[in-house]
Design a protein around this motif. Structure first.
Motif, PDB file in Angstrom:
ATOM      1  N   ALA A 117      -6.068  -6.396   7.349  1.00 42.07           N
ATOM      2  CA  ALA A 117      -6.001  -7.392   6.284  1.00 42.07           C
ATOM      3  C   ALA A 117      -6.609  -6.849   4.997  1.00 42.07           C
ATOM      4  N   ALA A 118      -7.761  -6.164   5.108  1.00 39.81           N
ATOM      5  CA  ALA A 118      -8.408  -5.599   3.929  1.00 39.81           C
ATOM      6  C   ALA A 118      -7.534  -4.549   3.261  1.00 39.81           C
ATOM      7  N   ALA A 119      -6.733  -3.851   4.056  1.00 37.18           N
ATOM      8  CA  ALA A 119      -5.868  -2.790   3.527  1.00 37.18           C
ATOM      9  C   ALA A 119      -4.512  -3.306   3.077  1.00 37.18           C
ATOM     10  N   GLY A 120      -4.335  -4.635   3.082  1.00 37.24           N
ATOM     11  CA  GLY A 120      -3.097  -5.213   2.569  1.00 37.24           C
ATOM     12  C   GLY A 120      -1.942  -5.230   3.540  1.00 37.24           C
ATOM     13  N   VAL A 121      -2.223  -5.073   4.843  1.00 32.84           N
ATOM     14  CA  VAL A 121      -1.166  -5.081   5.850  1.00 32.84           C
ATOM     15  C   VAL A 121      -1.030  -6.515   6.356  1.00 32.84           C
ATOM     16  N   GLY A 122       0.012  -7.210   5.912  1.00 34.38           N
ATOM     17  CA  GLY A 122       0.173  -8.617   6.225  1.00 34.38           C
ATOM     18  C   GLY A 122       0.870  -8.897   7.531  1.00 34.38           C
ATOM     19  N   GLN A 123       1.702  -7.961   7.988  1.00 32.76           N
ATOM     20  CA  GLN A 123       2.372  -8.121   9.277  1.00 32.76           C
ATOM     21  C   GLN A 123       2.542  -6.751   9.917  1.00 32.76           C
ATOM     22  N   ILE A 124       2.623  -6.746  11.245  1.00 34.88           N
ATOM     23  CA  ILE A 124       2.651  -5.492  11.980  1.00 34.88           C
ATOM     24  C   ILE A 124       3.614  -5.593  13.149  1.00 34.88           C
ATOM     25  N   ASP A 125       4.061  -4.429  13.602  1.00 31.46           N
ATOM     26  CA  ASP A 125       4.925  -4.345  14.780  1.00 31.46           C
ATOM     27  C   ASP A 125       4.059  -4.147  16.015  1.00 31.46           C
ATOM     28  N   VAL A 126       4.270  -4.988  17.003  1.00 30.91           N
ATOM     29  CA  VAL A 126       3.510  -4.893  18.249  1.00 30.91           C
ATOM     30  C   VAL A 126       4.480  -4.841  19.417  1.00 30.91           C
TER      31      VAL A 126
ATOM     32  N   VAL B 238      -6.645   5.575   1.711  1.00 33.22           N
ATOM     33  CA  VAL B 238      -5.723   5.639   0.569  1.00 33.22           C
ATOM     34  C   VAL B 238      -4.349   5.162   1.029  1.00 33.22           C
ATOM     35  N   PRO B 239      -3.501   4.721   0.105  1.00 28.61           N
ATOM     36  CA  PRO B 239      -2.179   4.229   0.498  1.00 28.61           C
ATOM     37  C   PRO B 239      -1.404   5.260   1.315  1.00 28.61           C
ATOM     38  N   GLY B 240      -0.776   4.782   2.408  1.00 28.57           N
ATOM     39  CA  GLY B 240      -0.010   5.647   3.284  1.00 28.57           C
ATOM     40  C   GLY B 240      -0.807   6.262   4.415  1.00 28.57           C
ATOM     41  N   GLU B 241      -2.132   6.201   4.353  1.00 30.85           N
ATOM     42  CA  GLU B 241      -2.956   6.782   5.409  1.00 30.85           C
ATOM     43  C   GLU B 241      -2.858   5.938   6.681  1.00 30.85           C
ATOM     44  N   VAL B 242      -2.800   6.622   7.841  1.00 30.77           N
ATOM     45  CA  VAL B 242      -2.748   5.910   9.116  1.00 30.77           C
ATOM     46  C   VAL B 242      -4.126   5.332   9.421  1.00 30.77           C
ATOM     47  N   LEU B 243      -4.179   4.010   9.545  1.00 30.52           N
ATOM     48  CA  LEU B 243      -5.418   3.335   9.869  1.00 30.52           C
ATOM     49  C   LEU B 243      -5.604   3.193  11.376  1.00 30.52           C
ATOM     50  N   LEU B 244      -4.530   2.839  12.065  1.00 27.28           N
ATOM     51  CA  LEU B 244      -4.557   2.649  13.512  1.00 27.28           C
ATOM     52  C   LEU B 244      -3.279   3.247  14.084  1.00 27.28           C
TER      53      LEU B 244
ATOM     54  N   PRO C 271       2.502 -11.829  12.161  1.00 26.47           N
ATOM     55  CA  PRO C 271       1.450 -11.809  11.138  1.00 26.47           C
ATOM     56  C   PRO C 271       0.197 -11.136  11.683  1.00 26.47           C
ATOM     57  N   THR C 272      -0.462 -10.386  10.849  1.00 27.85           N
ATOM     58  CA  THR C 272      -1.631  -9.634  11.291  1.00 27.85           C
ATOM     59  C   THR C 272      -2.671 -10.526  11.968  1.00 27.85           C
TER      60      THR C 272
ATOM     61  N   ALA D 186      -1.826  -0.080   2.867  1.00 27.33           N
ATOM     62  CA  ALA D 186      -0.863  -0.498   1.836  1.00 27.33           C
ATOM     63  C   ALA D 186      -1.394  -0.279   0.431  1.00 27.33           C
ATOM     64  N   HIS D 187      -2.710  -0.302   0.239  1.00 23.49           N
ATOM     65  CA  HIS D 187      -3.305  -0.075  -1.075  1.00 23.49           C
ATOM     66  C   HIS D 187      -4.676   0.559  -0.891  1.00 23.49           C
TER      67      HIS D 187
END
Length: 394
Positions: A158-167, A137-143, A26-27, A42-43
């Protein structure tokens, strides 16, 4: 002997060649972990046009007749504003379609006519409106992959709607302290140590040291100075990387090389031209795991772990080598060639005073008092010097 810059590069490349374990978390639980793949929006961020200030959303020329308020959390209004109309808005509230701009609360003028809003200067088009998707925008690389996830980074995801991530899962490291002379640190309540015994100072600090470097200490154990005991301790561990301390020199009671021979390991680095910390081994076990053999002296072990172990761990995490900063010639005075070791490069624990490195006291290889107060290492190379920030320094 290998130079320390070459040893760093080799350790880092060895780490990069090893498979990285990836886990999905979880993020909100990913602080301090390393992003294993690009994190994408994500959005839209923001999700809708909204007000950056408390005030009035207005359309057309003023004065404007005030309508019903729009509050944060309300659905975006469907009906557009008509010219001459204003609706009170709170910060973060969606603005109605057709909004010219936001009149801030403090910019409004009182009007003699009830229900009318006026200003000295009308708002510029779009002023104080946060537009949908203006940050991402959706699909843009944030990190990008390889980033260490800071608290603000988690908030962004979290603000961009990314609820879980691969680490990248922190590499698991087993630590084996070698030496018949080692005893548990005296807690002040038990019998006095046997004369000649040495308190084990490396085992207590190894878990937190490894955490600072980005790894996780899976187990710690001790082994005697017998090669068969050392080999057995290495065989028993299932960690991805094994770190040992002691037994790396060529003295009569140094068993690590013989243990590695019995294990059919391949020694890649057998000593580094650096003091302290030069009596270090880096080996590859037949099953592909890494073994880093540190000197037994505590300061030498910390230096060797910082110079070789840290790059090895960073490579396994898919990260770049820890950054080195050149030391200006004036600041390098007193470092290059220091210590009576001839042409051998030096690692000197130091602090910074107005950006200039200042060596701490207590620099002998068996001491920890100096490095406990240090924030950096200065690593010399001939007449030049490089500055390396210690990862646990505040």
């Amino acid at each position: 002997m290998t130079t320390w810059p070459d040893a760093r590069e080799l350790a880092h490349e060895l780490g990069r060649s090893a498979p990285t374990r990836v886990m999905t978390v979880p993020t909100g639980r990913a602080a301090g972990l390393v992003l294993a793949s690009d994190a994408r929006c994500a959005h839209p961020l923001p999700r809708f046009d909204n007000s950056a200030m408390d005030g009035w959303a207005v359309a057309g020329d003023g004065p404007w007749r005030a309508g019903e308020p729009v509050l944060a959390g309300n659905p975006p209004p469907a009906a557009p504003l008509a010219p001459g109309e204003a609706r009170p808005v709170a910060t973060g509230a969606p603005v109605p379609p057709g909004t010219l701009g936001i009149v801030r609360s403090e910019q409004a003028l009182p009007s003699a006519t009830d229900g009318l809003i006026d200003v000295v200067e009308p708002p510029l088009p779009g002023v104080d409106i946060r537009r949908e998707g203006e940050e991402a925008v959706p699909g843009e690389v944030l990190l990008a992959a390889g980033v260490v996830l800071s608290p603000p980074a988690l908030g962004l995801l979290a603000a961009a709607g990314v609820g879980q991530i691969d680490v990248s899962a922190p590499p698991l490291v087993a630590f084996v302290a070698i030496g018949d002379e080692l005893t548990a640190p005296d807690a002040g309540t038990g019998p006095r140590p046997v004369p000649g015994a040495v308190p084990d100072s490396l085992t207590p600090m190894m878990p937190s040291l490894l955490t600072a470097f980005g790894a996780r200490c899976a187990t710690t154990r001790r082994a005697s100075d017998r090669p068969d005991d050392v080999a057995a301790a290495i065989r028993r561990t299932r960690a991805e990387t094994i770190i040992t301390s002691g037994g790396t020199a060529h003295g009569p009671a140094d068993p690590l090389r013989e243990a590695l021979r019995r294990l059919e390991a391949r020694i890649l680095i057998d000593g580094v031209a650096l003091r302290p910390g030069g009596s270090v081994l880096l080996a590859l076990l037949p099953d592909g795991r890494h073994l880093l053999g540190l000197p037994g002296n505590p300061l030498a072990a910390v230096v060797a772990l910082t110079v070789l172990g840290w790059p090895l761990i960073q490579g396994r995490l898919g990260r770049a080598l820890p950054a080195l900063e050149p030391v200006e010639p004036a600041g390098a005075v007193g470092f290059a060639g220091e210590g009576g070791h001839g042409a051998c490069d030096r690692a000197v624990a130091c602090t910074l005073a107005d950006g200039v490195p200042v060596p701490v006291r207590y620099q002998r290889s068996g001491m920890l008092r100096g490095v406990a107060a240090a924030t950096h290492l200065v690593l010399t190379r001939g007449d030049s010097a490089q500055l390396l920030r210690l990862p646990w320094a505040g």
